[in-house]
Structures are given as structure tokens and as C-alpha cells.
Design a protein around this motif. Structure first.
Motif, PDB file in Angstrom:
ATOM      1  N   ASP A   1      16.477  69.770   9.907  1.00  0.00           N
ATOM      2  CA  ASP A   1      16.223  69.286  11.280  1.00  0.00           C
ATOM      3  C   ASP A   1      15.616  70.362  12.181  1.00  0.00           C
ATOM      4  O   ASP A   1      15.140  70.061  13.269  1.00  0.00           O
ATOM      5  CB  ASP A   1      17.534  68.806  11.916  1.00  0.00           C
ATOM      6  CG  ASP A   1      18.105  67.613  11.191  1.00  0.00           C
ATOM      7  OD1 ASP A   1      17.334  66.694  10.889  1.00  0.00           O
ATOM      8  OD2 ASP A   1      19.323  67.610  10.910  1.00  0.00           O
ATOM      9  N   VAL A   2      15.655  71.625  11.741  1.00  0.00           N
ATOM     10  CA  VAL A   2      15.197  72.726  12.607  1.00  0.00           C
ATOM     11  C   VAL A   2      13.665  72.784  12.613  1.00  0.00           C
ATOM     12  O   VAL A   2      13.022  72.790  11.560  1.00  0.00           O
ATOM     13  CB  VAL A   2      15.787  74.076  12.119  1.00  0.00           C
ATOM     14  CG1 VAL A   2      15.211  75.247  12.912  1.00  0.00           C
ATOM     15  CG2 VAL A   2      17.318  74.054  12.229  1.00  0.00           C
ATOM     16  N   ASP A   3      13.096  72.797  13.824  1.00  0.00           N
ATOM     17  CA  ASP A   3      11.633  72.805  13.966  1.00  0.00           C
ATOM     18  C   ASP A   3      11.070  74.211  14.113  1.00  0.00           C
ATOM     19  O   ASP A   3       9.898  74.450  13.798  1.00  0.00           O
ATOM     20  CB  ASP A   3      11.225  72.000  15.215  1.00  0.00           C
ATOM     21  CG  ASP A   3      11.652  70.550  15.120  1.00  0.00           C
ATOM     22  OD1 ASP A   3      11.376  69.935  14.077  1.00  0.00           O
ATOM     23  OD2 ASP A   3      12.268  70.046  16.083  1.00  0.00           O
ATOM     24  N   VAL A   4      11.856  75.144  14.669  1.00  0.00           N
ATOM     25  CA  VAL A   4      11.350  76.478  14.984  1.00  0.00           C
ATOM     26  C   VAL A   4      12.541  77.429  15.033  1.00  0.00           C
ATOM     27  O   VAL A   4      13.638  77.040  15.446  1.00  0.00           O
ATOM     28  CB  VAL A   4      10.555  76.446  16.323  1.00  0.00           C
ATOM     29  CG1 VAL A   4      11.375  75.877  17.464  1.00  0.00           C
ATOM     30  CG2 VAL A   4       9.992  77.802  16.701  1.00  0.00           C
ATOM     31  N   ALA A   5      12.348  78.677  14.564  1.00  0.00           N
ATOM     32  CA  ALA A   5      13.488  79.609  14.479  1.00  0.00           C
ATOM     33  C   ALA A   5      13.101  80.999  14.973  1.00  0.00           C
ATOM     34  O   ALA A   5      11.969  81.453  14.784  1.00  0.00           O
ATOM     35  CB  ALA A   5      13.979  79.696  13.026  1.00  0.00           C
TER      36      ALA A   5
END
Ligand SMILES: CC(=O)SCCNC(=O)CCNC(=O)[C@H](O)C(C)(C)COP(=O)(O)OP(=O)(O)OC[C@H]1O[C@@H](n2cnc3c(N)ncnc32)[C@H](O)[C@@H]1OP(=O)(O)O
Length: 388
Positions: A277-281
Motif C-alpha cells: 500500500d506504500v506509495d513513497v518512502a
């Protein structure tokens, strides 16, 4: 279900060398920006958690909680959090838990001054976060500890110094337009490979720099945001923290960081999401190998697979998972006690659309921050989401 912790305002100084500035005046600037951003007065703050690691080597000797509260005009309980390079990430977590415990407004952040001492003195000061009983006595520094991790990673999974170079090239590229970054300078793989050796396999560009800087964020409850009509577009929906032993010699596997695995899993569970679900880190790339280890520990890649991610462009600004769009610690800078708070500041701006690199992630709704202390003996992970 716990309610979301809204980020009402953020601020940070430009990172780099600020010889004329003190830790307190940098934190005053960062907190002042957060107050202005939120439209909240300091007297609304119910608690301050302030991250700092190397206090005694800066101009501030001690008792920094109340000192920094006074500096920013807060008259509320105030505590200095020391968790080495994860100090302000852990301060953020304390703030999140305090809001969930019933407070309405909490100030978090950190400040660090590292450029007022030589690299040798800074290296010695930082080594206080490593295993003093055996490893520091044997000569381990942080470039040394992470180079052990890199060489162990190469032995166990394969990979080369050139693979790692792509991490540095990417993060310098991401920082090019970021005025808050210490280095706004493009480098290529040859620059990385030809740079002076710091600790094999690392050269100069595999390392984060010594930096001065401060960061701050104002966290508010959902009820407070609604009652005061605050424009809070981003909330912290998940928090996780974990610890490990300091000594690398006691690890079952040196190129793995179980505290990051545990903190990540806790944050995902808390937010009710999965790594997919993570789009950007924004992850803790204190050395190039650290970004690789972080991406594997956080479940974005299987062990041994993230080393190719940067080389194959998967983590670039237009890749499948953009990583360290701020420039990361590598290019944005790493004033250790301010770094975790800066990750929150940069991610908030990325998600709400007012970061120089926001356009590249305009569809992003879920961001993750990963802040590691020492040999990843401490780790704080946060999930940030765009909220209506
Ligand atoms: C869990 C954790 O976070 S652990 C990490 C904790 N942090 C660290 O350990 C810091 C690691 N970094 C270092 O020790 C130092 O920055 C080093 C050893 C890499 C470089 O230090 P020095 O050799 O003393 O560099 P110095 O400050 O003299 O700068 C020399 C030049 O290199 C540049 N430079 C210094 N560090 C870096 C860097 N990391 N990346 C790119 N350029 C750098 C400087 O801007 C300067 O450039 P100029 O000559 O054009 O002005």
C-alpha cells in the motif's frame, strides 16, 4: 480503533554547515515554521518531545527538554529523547502516543549541531551509539560498522560496490531542487567509485555527511483539528518502534536489521496496511547499504533483492517505489537528532503537494518514514496518509 494523529504543521532548517547558529536557534526556526504552518500558538502545546543525540558536543550541555521548550515559547512538560540517530523519529512516536492518550497538541522534533567539531571528533562522538564494551574498543566507527554490514551482505547475497553507487546517485539527483538539502549537486556512478575511500567498500559518496540542522512537527488530535477548522491534509496512521542489541558480533546475521522488521510490521499493523500500500518512502540511508537493508527489512523486497532495485531504477523518482525524494540523509544531510523529524516534514510536504518533488508523486496517498539509530539498534517507523 485509535483515532488518527493529524500533522497540523511542519518546519525544518536548511541542512548543512551553519557555523553562526546554535542548536537552540535552529530549533526555534523549525518550531516557528511549524507553528506558522499550523496557525497554532505555542501556548496551545501540551507536551514537547525533543530529539538530540550529541548534546554535550554542541553548545547545549544538558537539560535540553525545558531549555528548548523555553526557547520556542512552550510552557508544558518537555523531554529530551536520545535514541542516537533515531532520536527525533522516537520523539515523533512519543508525540503520537501522547495524542492517542488524550492530548490535543504536541510539538515534536529535534536539533543537532555537528559541524562545530572536526570529522574525527564527530566520528568519536557518534561511536557512543555503538557497542562500547568490545566493538568501539576494537576500532569500530559508524562508517566501519556499516561497511561490515555491506561486506557481509555481499558475502551472503552478492552485489557490488557499483550496485550501491546507484543509491547515492539517485539520492543526489532527488536533492537537486531541494533548497533545504546540504548537497544540490548531481553525481554519477564513476564519481562514487572514484571518490576517496572512507571504509571499504564505502567511498565519500556512500556516506551521509556531518550536518547542522533542526526539524519540527505539530501533532494534533482529530477533535482539535475539527474544532479549530485546521487544514490538516496528512495524518500519522501507524507507528512502530523496536530495539536490538548494539553489538554486531551478537547478531545472528549481520546484514539484516530485525529492529526495522519489527518496527515496520508494528507500523503496518497499526495503520491497517501492508507494504504494497506504500506509495513513497523516506528511509534512513546513512550509508548506501543502509537504504538497501531498510527496503528489505520493511518488506518492499526479499532479503538479497533490494541491491538491484536502485540499479534497475525501481526506487527512482519515477520508479515503482520512489525512495528518498528529499535526497535522503545522503544528500539532504544528517544532523542526527533532527533526521527523523525532517523525514516527517519532507513526507508531509510530499503528500500534501507543496514539496519540490510532489508532482512526481501526485497520486500518492500513503508514505512511510524509517529512522534508524546506531547499528539499527533502535528503529522508528511511521505511516503517513492523506486524509480528507
Ligand atoms: C545510524 C546512523 O545514522 S550512523 C551515521 C552517522 N553519521 C556518520 O557516521 C557520518 C559519516 N560521514 C563522515 O564521517 C564524513 O562526512 C566523511 C568521513 C564521509 C567525510 O568527512 P571529511 O573527509 O572530513 O570531509 P570534509 O568535511 O572535510 O569535506 C570534504 C569535501 O567533501 C564534501 N563532503 C563531505 N562529506 C560528504 C558526503 N558525505 N557526501 C558528499 N560530499 C561530502 C564536503 O562538502 C567537502 O567538499 P568541498 O571540498 O568541495 O568543500
Amino acid at each position: 480503533m485509535v483515532s488518527d494523529v493529524h500533522i497540523a504543521g511542519v518546519g525544518m532548517t536548511a541542512f548543512g554547515a551553519s557555523p553562526e547558529r546554535t542548536a537552540r536557534d535552529m530549533f526555534a526556526q523549525a518550531a516557528g515554521e511549524a507553528f506558522d504552518d499550523a496557525g497554532i500558538d505555542p501556548d496551545a502545546v501540551e507536551e514537547l518531545f525533543y530529539g538530540n543525540f550529541m548534546g554535550e558536543f554542541a553548545e547545549v550541555q544538558g537539560h535540553q527538554g525545558p531549555l528548548m521548550a523555553d526557547v520556542v515559547g512552550v510552557s508544558a512538560p518537555s523531554t529530551r529523547i536520545d535514541s542516537a540517530c533515531a532520536s527525533s523519529g522516537v520523539a515523533v512516536r512519543h508525540g503520537v502516543n501522547r495524542i492517542r492518550g488524550g492530548a490535543d497538541v504536541v510539538l515534536v522534533g529535534g536539533s543537532e549541531r555537528m559541524k562545530n567539531i572536526s570529522t574525527a571528533e564527530g566520528t568519536e562522538a557518534l561511536s557512543a551509539a555503538a557497542d562500547a564494551l568490545w566493538e568501539v574498543k576494537a576500532g569500530v566507527t559508524f562508517p566501519g560498522a556499516y561497511s561490515l554490514m555491506a561486506n557481509s551482505y555481499f558475502d551472503e547475497f552478492g552485489g557490488t560496490r557499483e550496485d550501491l553507487a546507484h543509491v547515492a546517485v539517485k539520492n543526489h539527483q532527488n536533492a537537486l531542487e531541494n533548497d533545504l538539502a546540504q548537497f544540490q549537486m548531481a553525481i554519477d556512478v564513476d564519481d562514487v567509485l572514484e571518490a576517496p575511500t572512507v571504509s571499504s567498500p564505502f567511498g565519500l559518496y556512500d556516506c551521509s555527511p556531518m550536518s547542522d540542522g533542526a526539524s519540527a512537527a505539530l501533532l494534533v488530535s482529530e477533535a482539535f483539528a475539527e474544532e479549530h477548522g485546521l487544514d490538516t491534509d496528512v495524518a500519522i496512521t501507524g507507528t512502530g518502534q523496536a530495539s536490538d542489541g548494539l553489538a554486531l558480533q551478537d547478531r545472528v546475521s549481520i546484514p539484516e536489521t530485525p529492529a526495522a522488521v519489527e518496527a515496520g510490521e508494528a507500523a503496518y499493523e497499526d495503520a491497517g496496511i501492508t507494504p504494497e500500500d506504500v506509495d513513497v518512502a523516506e528511509v534512513h540511508d546513512c550509508f548506501t547499504i543502509a537504504e538497501v537493508l531498510a527496503l528489505e527489512s520493511l518488506g518492499f523486497y526479499e532479503p538479497g533483492e533490494a541491491i538491484t532495485a536502485a540499479r534497475e531504477g525501481e526506487t527512482t523518482i519515477d520508479g515503482a517505489l520512489p525512495v528518498n525524494l528529499s535526497g535522503g540523509l545522503k544528500a539532504k544531510g544528517h544532523p542526527v537528532g533532527a533526521t527523523g523529524g525532517a523525514q516527517i516534514s519532507e513526507m508531509t510536504k510530499l503528500l500534501r503537494g507543496d514539496h519540490v518533488n510532489s508532482d512526481a508523486v501526485s497520486d500518492a496517498t500513503v508514505g512511510l518514514t524509517h529512522n534508524a539509530g546506531g547499528t539499527v539498534a533502535s528503529c522508528a517507523v511511521h505511516v503517513l496518509e492523506v486524509v480528507e
